[in-house]
Design an enzyme around this catalytic site. Structure first.
Site, short mmCIF file in Angstrom:
data_model
loop_
_atom_site.label_atom_id
_atom_site.label_comp_id
_atom_site.label_asym_id
_atom_site.label_seq_id
_atom_site.Cartn_x
_atom_site.Cartn_y
_atom_site.Cartn_z
N ASP A 132 57.82 18.55 20.78
CA ASP A 132 56.95 17.96 21.80
C ASP A 132 55.52 18.03 21.27
OD1 ASP A 132 56.07 17.05 24.39
OD2 ASP A 132 55.52 19.11 24.87
N SER A 133 54.63 17.37 21.99
CA SER A 133 53.21 17.44 21.63
C SER A 133 52.64 18.84 21.90
CB SER A 133 52.43 16.43 22.47
OG SER A 133 52.68 16.66 23.84
N CYS B 41 59.33 14.91 23.87
CA CYS B 41 58.09 14.32 24.40
C CYS B 41 58.32 12.85 24.77
CB CYS B 41 57.03 14.43 23.31
SG CYS B 41 55.45 13.72 23.74
N ASN B 42 57.92 12.47 25.97
CA ASN B 42 58.07 11.07 26.38
C ASN B 42 57.19 10.15 25.55
OD1 ASN B 42 59.51 10.01 29.08
ND2 ASN B 42 59.27 12.22 29.11
N GLU C 258 48.72 21.95 33.98
CA GLU C 258 48.40 23.05 33.06
C GLU C 258 47.37 24.00 33.65
OE1 GLU C 258 47.55 21.56 29.14
OE2 GLU C 258 49.65 20.99 28.84
N CYS D 250 57.46 12.22 31.85
CA CYS D 250 56.57 13.13 31.11
C CYS D 250 57.14 14.53 31.20
CB CYS D 250 55.17 13.08 31.73
SG CYS D 250 54.01 14.22 30.99
N HIS E 288 55.82 17.34 31.61
CA HIS E 288 55.24 18.28 32.57
C HIS E 288 55.69 18.06 34.03
CE1 HIS E 288 52.66 18.90 29.18
NE2 HIS E 288 51.80 19.68 29.82
N1 DGL Z 1 54.46 15.73 26.21
C1 DGL Z 1 53.71 14.58 26.67
C2 DGL Z 1 54.71 13.56 27.24
O1 DGL Z 1 55.79 13.88 27.67
C3 DGL Z 1 52.67 14.96 27.70
C4 DGL Z 1 51.48 15.70 27.13
C5 DGL Z 1 50.71 14.88 26.11
O2 DGL Z 1 50.07 13.87 26.47
O3 DGL Z 1 50.76 15.24 24.95
O4 DGL Z 1 54.40 12.39 27.27
#
Ligand code: DGL
Length: 265
Positions: free
Chosen positions: A10-11, A73-74, A152, A184, A186
């Site tokens: 993931d990011s 990660c989406n 967050e 997403c 989160h």
């Molecule tokens: N993990 C990212 C997503 O699911 C969200 C956080 C980001 O923008 O990096 O899109």
């Protein structure tokens, strides 16, 4: 082979929501997780940058012996998944978008909403895939970029988050949706709050569970289910601050040790 870990990336640490769902469904599997905290957020990056980061992360996870890779990660699923599949043709790679679209194809919703980062929404990937697999369904897409920093910072079920969620989700384009995709990593954290906004009247789809089920299916099909080895998890991040350590508990449901792996130098 079976005892090798499942690679997840993931990011940042938000993808731990997906890792958590996998841990719940497949408790005997070991996980190797990589959060690209040095490049966070992906939601504001270009597709080219995300492809470049994702490629390097897949190489890292394969070096760590991953038997399968999950793009948790989406934003990366929307922008890099198809490229990764082509570039790593001998690796099982999964994303978080296709399992949700396949799940929706079993329903008969006529109007569906999706919320996500600017990158996920502007990529048009959800509309493209829904268009391909579900006939007669209208998809309404809405970027909701404030939700990631809001979560967050711990604004959940309070005045600030209620106001932000209400402002976004009162968008007239979402009127009449029968299901909403949480596009997403989160958003599962605020799933109940979003359900409440819709008076618990529509289905809120949290991709983590669908993705874990798809992963299980692929592991079974390829005879890759771990049947008895010891569970050994590793969690890597490309940049470490105590803050990432603190919030990772919220996403994984328990304390974990984050190890810095500087794969960029
Ligand atoms: N993990 C990212 C997503 O699911 C969200 C956080 C980001 O923008 O990096 O899109």
């Amino acid at each position: 082979m079976k005892e090798r870990p499942i690679g997840i990336f993931d990011s940042g640490v938000g993808g731990l929501t997906v890792a958590h769902a996998i841990r719940q469904l497949l408790p005997a599997e070991s996980l190797v997780y990589f959060g690209d905290t040095a490049h966070l957020p992906y939601g504001d990056k270009s597709a080219d940058s995300i492809i470049q980061y994702s490629r390097k992360i897949v190489e890292f996870l394969l070096d760590k012996d991953a038997k399968i890779i999950l793009v948790a990660c989406n934003s990366a699923s929307a922008s890099a998944f198809e490229v990764l599949k082509k570039e790593f043709p001998h690796t099982h790679i999964l994303d978080v978008i296709n399992p949700v679209v396949d799940y929706l194809a079993t329903k008969s919703y006529r109007k569906i909403g999706v919320i996500g980062t600017k990158r996920t929404i502007s990529s048009g990937t959800y509309s493209e895939k829904i268009g391909e697999k579900i006939s007669g369904a209208e998809l309404v897409s809405l970027a909701t970029p404030l939700l990631v920093p809001m979560i967050e910072e711990g604004f959940i079920f309070d005045d600030i988050s209620n106001a932000i969620i209400r402002t976004y989700l009162s968008n007239p384009s979402l009127n009449g949706i029968e299901a909403l995709i949480l596009g997403c990593t989160h958003y599962p954290i605020i799933k109940n709050q979003i359900s409440k906004f819709f008076n618990f009247n529509i289905e809120i789809i949290d991709s983590a569970r669908e993705v874990a089920l798809r992963l299980q299916e692929i592991l079974v099909k390829n005879d890759l289910i771990d049947t008895g080895g010891k569970v050994r998890d590793s969690f890597y991040v490309s940049d470490f601050t105590p803050w990432f350590g603190k919030i990772s508990r919220m996403f994984f449901g328990q304390d974990i040790d984050l190890v810095r792996a500087d794969i960029w130098h």
